[in-house]
Scaffold this motif. Structure first.
Motif: not given
Length: 389
Positions: A34-38, A242-250
């Motif tokens: 949503t905010t483009g924040t890593v 209103d917020r969406r978070v995307i995450f990747v774990l490996s």
């Protein structure tokens, strides 16, 4: 360059640094879309075996092909595709397809997303490949990934089956997930489907492996992965408000550890950070000097609505700073980009957004030019012989 600190702009508010998340994953990437924040990176740019998480690339290209349409070399959702002996030979997670089948594209998509079907990926790949082979499609995957900015990804097959040279970074997987959600919202609901009983032939493989679906935390995608080499991984996404978070774990050690770590990541991302508005489009933040214009100043305002992600607890000021090089020379058109606002948030990446002219400033007439020339001459005389030379 003129710099105006945002203490004068009422942009400062107290925030506290969020507690760092110490993930057990070998590599991790957490991104507030949503905010483009890593929010978190760990070995984020290291190419690693992605296992079935790389099926997302096959899906992205399949979605593109569907949008092109069959008449333009693409696919149709109701089109039925043949199953080759190569596709049928895949082990691991499959739809149990055989060479007597002709399968609808829509069923193949569900077979990839819900059932993680290696055979379904190969069927799609061979249909779209320039030479009819899965490897030919894998070369296309690598080329398309580069075009999308996924610079640490190379593909040797369509499904993540262990093979030399089949590698992706977790940042690339996060970028790919972001693109799927943004580019193909019409297909994204497929990722939240929890069951798909294709043809009744695989009763032991009907359930989506995503451990977060149905937990009530907003999780709605995307793809798990597991091989002995890669460990357990997940490309996930969750939306709360209103917020969406995307995450990747490996690289996790078990499916249980993957489930626990993924849920903890989602809770951390939403509870430790909040979205704050710094102003709507058109909010005037500063005035900048103008030379040779009918006005001697111009307002600098936000071009777009601005909200940023900030920690909810800790001890660091979040502050803004207006930056521009002035004075500006007329004419100036309303909406011209004249500067930028720099927002600093402790350990989070800084944010830079454009500031635009709030009004047009026309060139001054004869008297403005005479007055400006007189001021310039007077300044030179006051400066003395050495400084005026």
């Amino acid at each position: 360059m003129i710099r105006i600190f945002a203490a004068c702009l009422a942009l400062i508010f107290l925030a506290l640094p969020a507690a760092a998340f110490d993930t057990k994953a070998k590599a991790a990437y957490v991104f507030d879309q949503t905010t483009g924040t890593v929010l978190l990176t760990k070995n984020a740019d290291t190419p690693l075996p992605p296992a079935s998480m790389s099926k997302l690339m096959t899906l992205y290209m399949a979605f593109e092909a569907i949008e092109r349409g069959k008449q333009n070399g693409g696919l149709d959702l109701v089109e039925k595709l043949p199953v080759s002996s190569h596709a049928m030979a895949y082990g691991g997670s499959t739809m149990f397809l055989d060479t007597t089948d002709r399968v609808k594209v829509e069923d193949l998509l569900r077979g990839i997303i819900v059932l993680s079907g290696n055979d379904a990926c190969a069927v799609i790949a061979e249909a779209l490949s320039p030479d009819g082979t899965e490897y030919g499609f894998a070369r296309m995957m690598t080329q398309r990934a580069q075009q999308l900015g996924m610079t640490n990804s190379t593909f040797a097959n369509s499904n993540g089956w262990p093979q030399a040279g089949h590698l992706m970074s977790v940042r690339d997987l996060g970028l790919l997930a972001t693109r799927i959600i943004a580019d193909f919202p019409q297909y994204y609901p497929l990722f939240s489907e929890r069951k798909f009983a294709f043809d009744g032939r695989a009763p032991k493989n009907t359930t989506n492996r995503n451990p977060l679906l149905g937990l009530g935390i907003g999780a709605d995608g995307l793809k798990t992965g597991h091989t002995n080499e890669a460990g357990y991984g997940l490309v996930g996404s969750a939306k709360q408000g209103d917020r969406r978070v995307i995450f990747v774990l490996s690289g996790l050690g078990s499916s249980a550890e993957r489930a626990q770590e993924a849920e903890a990541i989602v809770n951390w991302a939403f509870r430790q950070f909040s979205q704050k508005s710094l102003g709507a489009a058109g909010k005037r933040l500063a005035d900048a000097p103008v030379a040779m214009g009918v006005s001697d100043s111009v307002g600098l305002e936000l071009q777009d609505d601005l909200s940023v992600l900030v920690p909810v607890s800790g001890g660091a000021d979040v502050k803004g700073e207006v930056i521009y090089t002035g004075p500006f020379h007329a004419p100036i058109a309303k909406g011209d980009v004249l500067g930028e606002l720099l927002v600093q948030r402790g350990d989070l990446p800084e944010v830079r957004v454009p500031l635009v002219a709030s009004d047009a400033v026309e060139p001054g007439g004869f008297m403005v030019k005479v007055t400006a020339a007189a001021r310039h001459l007077l300044a030179r005389l006051n400066a003395g012989p050495q400084d005026a030379s």
